[in-house]
Motif scaffolding. Structure first.
Motif, PDB file in Angstrom:
ATOM      1  N   GLY A   1       0.801  -1.212   0.000  1.00  0.00           N
ATOM      2  CA  GLY A   1       0.000   0.000   0.000  1.00  0.00           C
ATOM      3  C   GLY A   1       0.835   1.264   0.000  1.00  0.00           C
ATOM      4  N   PHE A   2       0.435   2.243  -0.817  1.00  0.00           N
ATOM      5  CA  PHE A   2       1.086   3.554  -0.868  1.00  0.00           C
ATOM      6  C   PHE A   2      -0.004   4.617  -0.749  1.00  0.00           C
ATOM      7  CE2 PHE A   2       3.835   0.725  -3.222  1.00  0.00           C
ATOM      8  CZ  PHE A   2       5.118   1.095  -2.823  1.00  0.00           C
ATOM      9  N   GLY A   3       0.228   5.661   0.062  1.00  0.00           N
ATOM     10  CA  GLY A   3      -0.755   6.728   0.123  1.00  0.00           C
ATOM     11  C   GLY A   3      -0.679   7.564   1.379  1.00  0.00           C
ATOM     12  N   ALA A   4      -1.867   8.024   1.825  1.00  0.00           N
ATOM     13  CA  ALA A   4      -1.966   8.949   2.956  1.00  0.00           C
ATOM     14  C   ALA A   4      -1.879   8.207   4.287  1.00  0.00           C
ATOM     15  CB  ALA A   4      -3.274   9.730   2.867  1.00  0.00           C
ATOM     16  N   PRO A   5      -1.364   8.848   5.310  1.00  0.00           N
ATOM     17  CA  PRO A   5      -1.195   8.187   6.608  1.00  0.00           C
ATOM     18  C   PRO A   5      -2.509   7.801   7.280  1.00  0.00           C
ATOM     19  CG  PRO A   5      -0.690  10.543   6.762  1.00  0.00           C
ATOM     20  CD  PRO A   5      -0.818  10.224   5.318  1.00  0.00           C
ATOM     21  N   ASP A   6      -3.585   8.555   7.026  1.00  0.00           N
ATOM     22  CA  ASP A   6      -4.833   8.241   7.711  1.00  0.00           C
ATOM     23  C   ASP A   6      -5.537   7.025   7.122  1.00  0.00           C
ATOM     24  OD1 ASP A   6      -5.274   9.705   5.438  1.00  0.00           O
ATOM     25  OD2 ASP A   6      -7.032  10.765   6.194  1.00  0.00           O
ATOM     26  N   ILE A   7      -5.003   6.437   6.042  1.00  0.00           N
ATOM     27  CA  ILE A   7      -5.507   5.162   5.530  1.00  0.00           C
ATOM     28  C   ILE A   7      -4.414   4.104   5.576  1.00  0.00           C
ATOM     29  CG2 ILE A   7      -6.292   3.950   3.455  1.00  0.00           C
ATOM     30  CD1 ILE A   7      -8.453   5.457   4.933  1.00  0.00           C
ATOM     31  N   ILE A   8      -3.287   4.383   4.950  1.00  0.00           N
ATOM     32  CA  ILE A   8      -2.199   3.408   4.927  1.00  0.00           C
ATOM     33  C   ILE A   8      -1.699   3.142   6.342  1.00  0.00           C
ATOM     34  CG2 ILE A   8       0.063   2.842   3.978  1.00  0.00           C
ATOM     35  CD1 ILE A   8      -2.173   3.010   1.908  1.00  0.00           C
ATOM     36  N   GLY A   9      -1.655   4.184   7.163  1.00  0.00           N
ATOM     37  CA  GLY A   9      -1.210   4.013   8.540  1.00  0.00           C
ATOM     38  C   GLY A   9      -2.133   3.108   9.338  1.00  0.00           C
ATOM     39  N   ILE A  10      -3.440   3.256   9.112  1.00  0.00           N
ATOM     40  CA  ILE A  10      -4.414   2.391   9.788  1.00  0.00           C
ATOM     41  C   ILE A  10      -4.237   0.944   9.349  1.00  0.00           C
ATOM     42  CG2 ILE A  10      -6.869   1.867  10.028  1.00  0.00           C
ATOM     43  CD1 ILE A  10      -7.428   4.844   9.760  1.00  0.00           C
ATOM     44  N   LEU A  11      -4.083   0.746   8.035  1.00  0.00           N
ATOM     45  CA  LEU A  11      -3.895  -0.611   7.510  1.00  0.00           C
ATOM     46  C   LEU A  11      -2.611  -1.234   8.053  1.00  0.00           C
ATOM     47  CD1 LEU A  11      -4.906   0.065   3.795  1.00  0.00           C
ATOM     48  CD2 LEU A  11      -6.204  -1.267   5.460  1.00  0.00           C
ATOM     49  N   GLN A  12      -1.591  -0.423   8.198  1.00  0.00           N
ATOM     50  CA  GLN A  12      -0.320  -0.924   8.708  1.00  0.00           C
ATOM     51  C   GLN A  12      -0.484  -1.486  10.118  1.00  0.00           C
ATOM     52  OE1 GLN A  12       2.619   1.990  10.012  1.00  0.00           O
ATOM     53  NE2 GLN A  12       4.193   0.922   8.816  1.00  0.00           N
ATOM     54  N   ARG A  13      -1.272  -0.790  10.960  1.00  0.00           N
ATOM     55  CA  ARG A  13      -1.479  -1.256  12.335  1.00  0.00           C
ATOM     56  C   ARG A  13      -2.448  -2.416  12.412  1.00  0.00           C
ATOM     57  NH1 ARG A  13      -2.084   4.243  12.978  1.00  0.00           N
ATOM     58  NH2 ARG A  13      -4.309   3.972  13.397  1.00  0.00           N
ATOM     59  N   SER A  14      -3.315  -2.530  11.417  1.00  0.00           N
ATOM     60  CA  SER A  14      -4.388  -3.524  11.480  1.00  0.00           C
ATOM     61  C   SER A  14      -4.013  -4.866  10.874  1.00  0.00           C
ATOM     62  CB  SER A  14      -5.633  -2.982  10.760  1.00  0.00           C
ATOM     63  OG  SER A  14      -6.013  -1.716  11.265  1.00  0.00           O
ATOM     64  N   ILE A  15      -2.975  -4.895  10.041  1.00  0.00           N
ATOM     65  CA  ILE A  15      -2.641  -6.105   9.282  1.00  0.00           C
ATOM     66  C   ILE A  15      -1.205  -6.521   9.595  1.00  0.00           C
ATOM     67  CG2 ILE A  15      -2.543  -7.132   6.977  1.00  0.00           C
ATOM     68  CD1 ILE A  15      -4.356  -4.805   6.045  1.00  0.00           C
ATOM     69  N   SER A  16      -0.985  -7.795   9.651  1.00  0.00           N
ATOM     70  CA  SER A  16       0.348  -8.332   9.906  1.00  0.00           C
ATOM     71  C   SER A  16       1.354  -7.801   8.889  1.00  0.00           C
ATOM     72  CB  SER A  16       0.317  -9.864   9.861  1.00  0.00           C
ATOM     73  OG  SER A  16       1.624 -10.396   9.837  1.00  0.00           O
ATOM     74  N   SER A  17       2.531  -7.445   9.371  1.00  0.00           N
ATOM     75  CA  SER A  17       3.569  -6.912   8.485  1.00  0.00           C
ATOM     76  C   SER A  17       4.016  -7.947   7.462  1.00  0.00           C
ATOM     77  CB  SER A  17       4.772  -6.448   9.308  1.00  0.00           C
ATOM     78  OG  SER A  17       5.299  -7.515  10.082  1.00  0.00           O
TER      79      SER A  17
ATOM     80  N   VAL B   1       6.032   4.183  -5.931  1.00  0.00           N
ATOM     81  CA  VAL B   1       5.671   2.933  -6.604  1.00  0.00           C
ATOM     82  C   VAL B   1       6.740   2.561  -7.635  1.00  0.00           C
ATOM     83  CG1 VAL B   1       4.013   1.818  -8.146  1.00  0.00           C
ATOM     84  CG2 VAL B   1       3.195   3.212  -6.233  1.00  0.00           C
ATOM     85  N   ILE B   2       7.123   3.531  -8.449  1.00  0.00           N
ATOM     86  CA  ILE B   2       8.139   3.269  -9.476  1.00  0.00           C
ATOM     87  C   ILE B   2       9.465   2.875  -8.831  1.00  0.00           C
ATOM     88  CG2 ILE B   2       9.546   4.373 -11.280  1.00  0.00           C
ATOM     89  CD1 ILE B   2       7.070   5.912 -12.129  1.00  0.00           C
ATOM     90  N   SER B   3       9.812   3.591  -7.767  1.00  0.00           N
ATOM     91  CA  SER B   3      11.056   3.278  -7.063  1.00  0.00           C
ATOM     92  C   SER B   3      11.010   1.876  -6.466  1.00  0.00           C
ATOM     93  CB  SER B   3      11.311   4.314  -5.966  1.00  0.00           C
ATOM     94  OG  SER B   3      12.446   3.979  -5.198  1.00  0.00           O
ATOM     95  N   PHE B   4       9.855   1.493  -5.959  1.00  0.00           N
ATOM     96  CA  PHE B   4       9.711   0.171  -5.346  1.00  0.00           C
ATOM     97  C   PHE B   4       9.925  -0.937  -6.377  1.00  0.00           C
ATOM     98  CE2 PHE B   4       7.384  -3.534  -3.891  1.00  0.00           C
ATOM     99  CZ  PHE B   4       7.729  -3.603  -2.541  1.00  0.00           C
ATOM    100  N   PHE B   5       9.308  -0.802  -7.540  1.00  0.00           N
ATOM    101  CA  PHE B   5       9.445  -1.843  -8.568  1.00  0.00           C
ATOM    102  C   PHE B   5      10.845  -1.847  -9.170  1.00  0.00           C
ATOM    103  CE2 PHE B   5       4.824  -1.952  -8.384  1.00  0.00           C
ATOM    104  CZ  PHE B   5       4.573  -3.300  -8.545  1.00  0.00           C
TER     105      PHE B   5
ATOM    106  N   PHE C   1      -2.508  -4.999  -4.562  1.00  0.00           N
ATOM    107  CA  PHE C   1      -1.846  -3.702  -4.484  1.00  0.00           C
ATOM    108  C   PHE C   1      -2.904  -2.624  -4.220  1.00  0.00           C
ATOM    109  CE2 PHE C   1       0.730  -6.332  -7.253  1.00  0.00           C
ATOM    110  CZ  PHE C   1       2.017  -6.114  -6.789  1.00  0.00           C
ATOM    111  N   PHE C   2      -2.513  -1.602  -3.430  1.00  0.00           N
ATOM    112  CA  PHE C   2      -3.433  -0.500  -3.149  1.00  0.00           C
ATOM    113  C   PHE C   2      -2.682   0.814  -3.263  1.00  0.00           C
ATOM    114  CE2 PHE C   2      -5.466   2.319   0.127  1.00  0.00           C
ATOM    115  CZ  PHE C   2      -6.599   2.598  -0.620  1.00  0.00           C
ATOM    116  N   TYR C   3      -3.138   1.651  -4.208  1.00  0.00           N
ATOM    117  CA  TYR C   3      -2.531   2.965  -4.416  1.00  0.00           C
ATOM    118  C   TYR C   3      -3.571   4.040  -4.098  1.00  0.00           C
ATOM    119  CZ  TYR C   3       0.650   0.002  -7.128  1.00  0.00           C
ATOM    120  OH  TYR C   3       1.515  -0.989  -7.514  1.00  0.00           O
ATOM    121  N   HIS C   4      -3.243   4.865  -3.127  1.00  0.00           N
ATOM    122  CA  HIS C   4      -4.180   5.879  -2.637  1.00  0.00           C
ATOM    123  C   HIS C   4      -3.698   7.268  -3.031  1.00  0.00           C
ATOM    124  CE1 HIS C   4      -5.802   8.307   0.974  1.00  0.00           C
ATOM    125  NE2 HIS C   4      -6.772   8.193   0.085  1.00  0.00           N
TER     126      HIS C   4
END
Length: 931
Positions: free
Chosen positions: A101-117, A147-151, A171-174
Motif C-alpha cells: 500500500g502507498f498513500g496517505a497516513p490516515d488510511i495506509i497508517g491504519i492498515l499498517q497497524r491492522s494487518i500483519s507486516s 511505486v516506481i522506485s519500489f518496482f 496492491f493499493f494505491y491511494h
C-alpha cells in the motif's frame, strides 16, 4: 466463521486497487472523459465502467473500509477516535498472500497497524504534504515516485521480487491529492480538473511500470475508483448525489470487455457525459471486495456484505457461477453465525422463514452448476445473495421492537420526571423538598428493574440493554408518583391556560419540521417579529412603536438567512458587509455607554469598560483586513503568511477570552455585559466566516439583546396594570410580593386564573377565589426573591428554544455534515491537523449560541424568575421533539434519507446535552450582571 474462496483457477494473479480520494464521478466522466484520456482508452477498449455508490458517512475511513473489507462501519465508531482507529474487520489484504500500500497516513497508517507486516507492506507520506493552501498534487506525485522506485528496487532485491511474483497479491494505491485540492479550490474549479488529469497520467505511469515488471503477462486486474465525491462547497460526509457517486473502472485479467450491445444503465446523471454507447454498470461500494476476491482467488472477507457484480467478470460461465455461488455462501454464513449466537442467548428463537431450508437451496445450486446450467445457477445464487442480506438485516433487527419500546418509554419518563421536578422546584411559592428517591420508590424501582433484568439475563442480552431498560423504569416510577405536581400542571398549564400549552406543543412540532425545511425558521422569525408583540401587553405597541418596528425588522432580517444556500463559498464582499455592520453597531454602543455611564461605577471603571469595547471594535476592523489579505494569498497559492497567521491567532484569542474573563467576577450592568460579549465574539466569528455568517451573527445578536428589552417592558407594564409600584428610572421592579402561606390542592381541581406574566402568587383556597390585590394590601409582605412559573412563561421558554435551534440552522444545515466547510479554518491553519480543525469548526458552531443563552438567563432575573427555571421548563418539554426524530429514524431507502434521519435524531439529543453545558456556562458569565 471459516472464510471460503472460489473452487476454480483464479482469473488474475494480482489485483491493483487505485483510489482517488474525493474524486467525483461526474467530473471523471464528463465530456467523454476529457480529463482522463488514459482511463478513457480503458473504458472504450479494454474494460467495464460505472458508478460506485458510497454510503453515509462519506468520509475517507468508512468508505475505504467498505471498499476493501465489504463492511459498512457503524457511524457510532466516531466516538472511538474514528479516523485513526484500526480496521477491526477482515479485508482483502488479510486474505492475500502479500499486499502493498502507498498513500496517505490516515488510511495506509491504519492498515499498517491492522494487518500483519508479513501480509502488508506500507508506505505513506508526511502530513505536511496535506497543505490546504496549495493543491494536492505533491502527495499524488509522491505516490507515483514511490511505486516506481519500489518496482525498480525489486529487480535487484530477491526477497521483494519473490513476494511480488506470488499469486493472490493485492496492491493499493491511494491518491489523496484530489481531496486536498477539492477542499482548497472546490471540485468545480480548474485546479480540481487539472488534478484529475495529473492522476490520470500518474495511473498510466504506474500501470506501465507494473506491466513492464511482469512482462505483460496479462495476469493483472486493475480497479480504479474513488472513496467519496465532494459537494460544490468542497465538503463531504453527507448523502448528496455528487458526494456518494464515485467513478468505477475495471480492466485487465478476468474483466469484461466494453459492452456495446446493451446500452443500458444510463440516467439523468450520466446523460450528458457522451458515453451512451457504452453500458454503464453501477455497483455498491462494498461490492468491490467480493470482486477483488473473485478475481484473485483469495478468501472472501468473512464480514463482507458486498454482492459480486457478475457483469464485471469477463470469464467463463462456470467461473461466474462458482464465483457468485461462493459469494452467496459467504453471506449465508454471516446469517448462520448470527443465528448460532442468538440461539445460545434467547429462550425462544424464530429464524428467518425464507432460509428455514437453506440446505436444499445450496444443494439445488450445486446440482445446477454440475449440470452446466449456469444461467439458472447464477440466477438462484443471486436470489440467495439477496435473501441472505435480508436475513442478516432480520437478525440485526431481531430485538428492534423491544428496544424501540424501551427508548420511547425512556424519553416519555424523562419528560414526566423533568416536568414534575420543575413544577415542584419552580411552581410553588413555599419550596417543596425535592426528594429524588423515597423508600417506596427505591423498592418499586428495584422490583421492576429486577424482573426486567432477569428477562434480559435469560436472553443473555448485552450490557447496554440493561442500561436502556433502567432509564424508563427509573424515570416513569419517579415521575408518576408525583401526582400532585402532575395535577397542578394539568389544571394550571393545560386546562385553564390551554392556549399557551397548545401553542407551545405546536411550536415544538414546527421546529421538528424545520429540521427538514429550514424555511420554517423564516416563518418563525416573521411571527416572532410581527406576531409576538400583539400577544404581549397592549401598551407596548402604543408607547414604544419605534422599538417594536426595530424588533420586527430585525427579526424579519434574521429570518432571511434560513432561505439561503447553506453550502457557502468564500465571498469577501458579503463578509465585509457583515463585518462593517458589526463595526458600526459597536461604535454606536461605545457612544451610547459613554453618554450614559453606570452611576454606580467609578470613572476609572467606566473608562476601562469603554477602552475594552474600543479594543474589541478595533479587532473587528483588523480581522477584516487580515482575512482579506490572507484570502488573496491563498487564492494565489502563496500559502498562509506567517505574519497573518500570528496576527489572526492573537486577535482571535484576545477577543474571545476578554469577555470570558472581564466581568465574570465583577458586577456590570446587564446591557453592557451582553454587548461586550456580543462584540467580543465577533472577531473570532469573522475569522472563521466565509460569506454571510457574520451578517447572521449580527442580526441574531441584535434580536437577543432586543428580546431582553421586550420582556422587560412587557413585565413592567403587567406589573403596573395590577397595581405594583415600579421604578421607571431603571426599568427595574421593586421587589414587593404577595406571599403565599400555603398551597392547598384538593380533589375538586383548581380554577385559578393567573394573569399573563404576573408575579403575584395566589393562594389556592377551597373556594378558588381570586383576591383583589388592593383589598389585601395590608397583608402585603416582602416575599422571597423569586416568583413562580406561570403559563405565560412557556412563551419565554419557546422563544429561547427557537433561538437556540435557529443558531444551528441559520448559516448551515447541521444535518448535512458537508455544510460546514474546512475553508473556515484556513485563515488560522492550513496543514492537515484534524483535531485542531474540528475544534475550530465546533467553536464556530458554538459562538452564535452564547448570546441567546446569556440573554435568556438575564431575562429570568428581570422577570423575577429563578435563573434556571426557564431552562428547566425548556428541557422538560423539548424531548417531545426528540421522540419525533427517533420515530423518523430510518435504515431503509436512500442513503441520503437514512443519513439525514440519523443525524436529526443525534442533533436533537446533542442540543439537549449541549444546552445543559451552555446554560451553566452562560449563567457563570452573566451572574454578576446587574438588572
Amino acid at each position: 466463521m471459516e472464510p471460503i474462496h472460489i473452487n476454480v483457477t483464479p482469473a488474475a494473479k494480482r489485483v491493483v486497487v487505485i483510489s482517488g480520494d474525493g474524486l467525483r464521478g461526474d467530473r471523471t466522466f464528463e465530456n467523454q472523459m476529457i480529463h482522463t484520456p488514459y482511463l478513457k482508452t480503458k473504458v472504450f477498449n479494454e474494460g467495464t465502467w460505472g458508478i460506485s455508490h458510497t454510503r453515509v458517512p462519506t468520509e475517507t475511513r468508512p468508505c475505504h473500509l467498505a471498499m476493501l473489507g465489504g463492511v459498512y462501519e457503524d457511524p457510532s465508531a466516531v466516538t472511538k477516535q474514528w479516523r485513526m482507529s484500526d480496521f477491526n474487520f477482515d479485508t482483502v489484504f488479510n486474505e492475500s498472500s502479500y499486499s502493498l500500500g502507498f498513500g496517505a497516513p490516515d488510511i495506509i497508517g491504519i492498515l499498517q497497524r491492522s494487518i500483519s507486516s508479513e501480509k502488508f507492506e506500507s508506505y505513506y507520506f508526511n502530513n505536511k504534504l496535506e497543505d490546504f493552501s496549495k493543491d494536492g498534487t505533491a502527495s499524488d506525485i509522491w505516490v507515483r515516485d514511490q511505486v516506481i522506485s519500489f518496482f525498480d528496487g525489486a529487480k535487484t532485491d530477491a526477497s521483494r521480487n519473490e513476494k511480488l511474483r506470488r499469486d493472490k497479491v493485492v496492491f493499493f494505491y491511494h491518491f489523496n491529492g484530489l481531496d486536498t485540492t477539492g477542499h482548497a479550490f472546490l471540485p468545480q474549479s480548474e485546479k480540481y480538473a487539472e488534478n484529475i488529469e495529473l492522476v490520470d497520467s500518474l495511473v498510466k505511469e504506474v500501470v506501465e511500470k507494473m506491466e513492464d515488471f511482469y512482462g505483460h503477462d496479462n495476469q493483472t486486474a486493475y480497479i480504479f475508483t474513488g472513496d467519496h465525491g465532494m459537494s460544490p462547497a468542497g465538503n463531504h460526509g453527507d448523502g448528496e448525489t455528487v458526494v456518494t457517486s464515485t467513478p468505477f473502472i475495471a480492466w485487465g485479467a478476468g474483466i469484461q470487455k466494453p459492452i456495446k450491445k446493451y446500452k443500458s444503465g444510463h440516467d439523468d446523471f450520466s446523460k450528458d457525459w457522451g458515453l451512451d454507447e457504452y453500458q454503464r454498470v453501477d455497483i455498491e461500494q462494498a461490492d468491490i471486495t467480493p470482486l477483488v476476491a473473485a478475481l484473485n482467488g483469495i478468501n472472501f472477507p468473512i464480514n463482507s456484505v458486498g454482492l459480486l457484480p457478475v457483469n464485471y467478470l469477463g470469464t467463463s460461465e462456470n467461473y461466474k457461477s462458482e464465483a457468485v455461488f461462493t459469494n452467496a455462501k459467504q453471506l449465508l454464513n454471516i446469517y448462520l453465525k448470527k443465528v448460532e449466537i442468538k440461539k445460545e442467548q434467547v429462550f425462544y428463537f424464530k429464524p428467518y422463514p425464507p432460509l428455514s431450508e437453506y440446505e436444499q437451496i445450496l444443494t439445488k445450486i450445486e446440482t445446477l452448476i454440475k449440470e452446466g446450467n449456469h444461467e439458472a445457477a447464477q440466477e438462484e445464487s443471486i436470489k440467495l445473495q439477496h435473501t441472505s442480506l435480508d436475513a442478516i438485516r432480520y437478525m440485526q433487527h431481531y430485538d428492534w421492537s423491544y428496544l424501540m419500546t424501551v427508548v420511547i418509554l425512556g424519553y416519555t419518563g424523562s419528560i414526566i420526571y423533568s416536568l414534575t421536578f420543575t413544577i415542584k422546584t419552580y411552581c410553588f411559592q413555599k419550596k417543596k423538598k425535592v426528594q429524588i428517591l423515597g423508600n417506596n420508590s427505591i423498592v418499586l424501582v428495584c422490583i421492576v428493574f429486577g424482573l426486567i433484568s432477569l428477562y434480559l439475563y435469560i436472553n443473555q442480552s448485552p450490557m447496554h440493554y440493561y442500561i436502556y431498560s433502567f432509564f424508563p423504569v427509573f424515570f416513569l416510577i419517579l415521575g408518576l408518583k408525583e401526582k400532585e405536581e402532575l395535577k397542578y400542571f394539568f389544571n394550571n398549564f393545560i386546562k385553564t391556560k390551554s392556549f399557551y400549552f397548545i401553542g407551545y406543543v405546536i411550536g415544538i412540532e414546527l421546529l421538528v419540521y424545520a429540521f427538514f425545511h429550514r424555511s420554517i425558521f423564516t416563518i418563525g422569525y416573521a411571527f416572532l417579529g410581527l406576531g409576538v408583540p400583539f400577544i404581549l401587553n397592549k401598551r407596548l405597541i402604543k408607547e414604544h412603536r419605534v422599538f417594536i418596528i426595530c424588533w420586527a425588522l430585525t427579526c424579519c432580517c434574521t429570518g432571511i438567512f434560513s432561505l439561503l444556500n447553506p453550502n457557502k463559498t468564500e465571498n469577501m464582499v458579503i463578509l465585509w458587509l457583515g463585518g462593517i455592520m458589526m463595526f458600526c453597531v459597536s461604535v454606536a454602543f461605545i457612544i451610547y455607554f459613554n453618554k450614559h455611564p453606570d452611576s454606580e461605577a467609578s470613572k476609572a471603571t467606566h473608562y476601562n469598560r469603554i477602552i475594552l469595547l474600543l479594543l474589541e471594535t478595533i479587532n473587528i476592523f483588523i480581522s477584516l483586513i487580515i482575512i482579506t489579505n490572507t484570502s488573496k494569498n491563498l487564492k494565489e497559492e502563496n500559502g498562509l503568511p506567517s505574519l497573518n497567521k500570528n496576527i489572526s491567532w492573537t486577535i482571535f484569542l484576545v477577543s474571545f477570552l476578554l469577555p470570558l474573563i472581564y466581568g465574570t467576577f465583577v458586577k456590570q450592568p446587564f446591557m453592557y455585559r451582553c454587548v461586550f460579549i456580543f462584540i467580543g465574539m465577533a472577531t473570532p466569528y469573522i475569522i472563521l466566516s466565509l460569506s454571510y455568517e457574520m451578517a447572521f451573527y449580527f442580526f441574531i445578536g441584535i434580536v437577543s439583546i432586543l428580546w431582553i428589552k421586550l420582556e422587560q417592558l412587557n413585565y413592567l407594564y403587567n406589573q403596573e396594570d395590577i397595581g405594583l409600584p415600579v421604578s421607571h428610572s431603571k426599568y427595574t421592579l421593586i421587589k414587593d410580593r404577595l406571599e403565599i402561606d400555603d398551597i392547598e390542592m384538593d380533589n375538586r381541581g383548581n380554577d385559578d386564573e393567573m394573569g399573563s406574566g404576573e408575579n403575584i402568587n395566589i393562594s389556592l383556597s377551597e373556594e378558588n377565589e381570586i383576591l383583589d390585590s388592593n383589598e389585601e394590601n395590608e397583608n402585603v409582605q416582602k416575599s422571597a426573591e423569586h416568583r413562580i412559573l406561570v403559563p405565560d412563561d412557556l412563551r419565554i421558554s419557546l422563544i429561547f428554544y427557537f433561538l437556540l435551534t435557529s443558531a444551528f440552522f441559520g448559516t448551515g444545515n447541521i444535518a448535512s455534515i458537508a455544510s460546514f466547510s474546512l475553508q473556515s479554518v484556513y485563515r488560522l491553519i492550513t496543514l492537515y491537523e484534524p483535531f485542531t480543525m474540528a475544534f475550530l469548526l465546533i467553536l464556530k458552531i458554538f459562538i452564535p449560541f452564547i448570546l441567546p443563552s446569556i440573554c435568556s438567563s438575564i431575562i429570568c432575573r428581570i422577570v423575577d424568575l429563578p435563573v434556571f427555571s426557564i431552562f428547566a421548563l425548556t428541557t422538560s418539554l423539548t424531548d417531545l421533539g426528540t421522540i419525533n426524530f427517533f420515530l423518523h429514524v430510518r435504515d431503509e431507502g436512500s442513503w441520503l434519507d437514512i443519513g439525514v434521519s440519523i443525524s436529526h435524531f443525534v442533533i436533537a439529543n446533542c442540543i439537549q446535552i449541549f444546552s445543559v453545558v451552555l446554560y451553566c456556562l452562560t449563567y457563570f458569565l452573566s451572574r454578576k450582571a446587574k438588572v
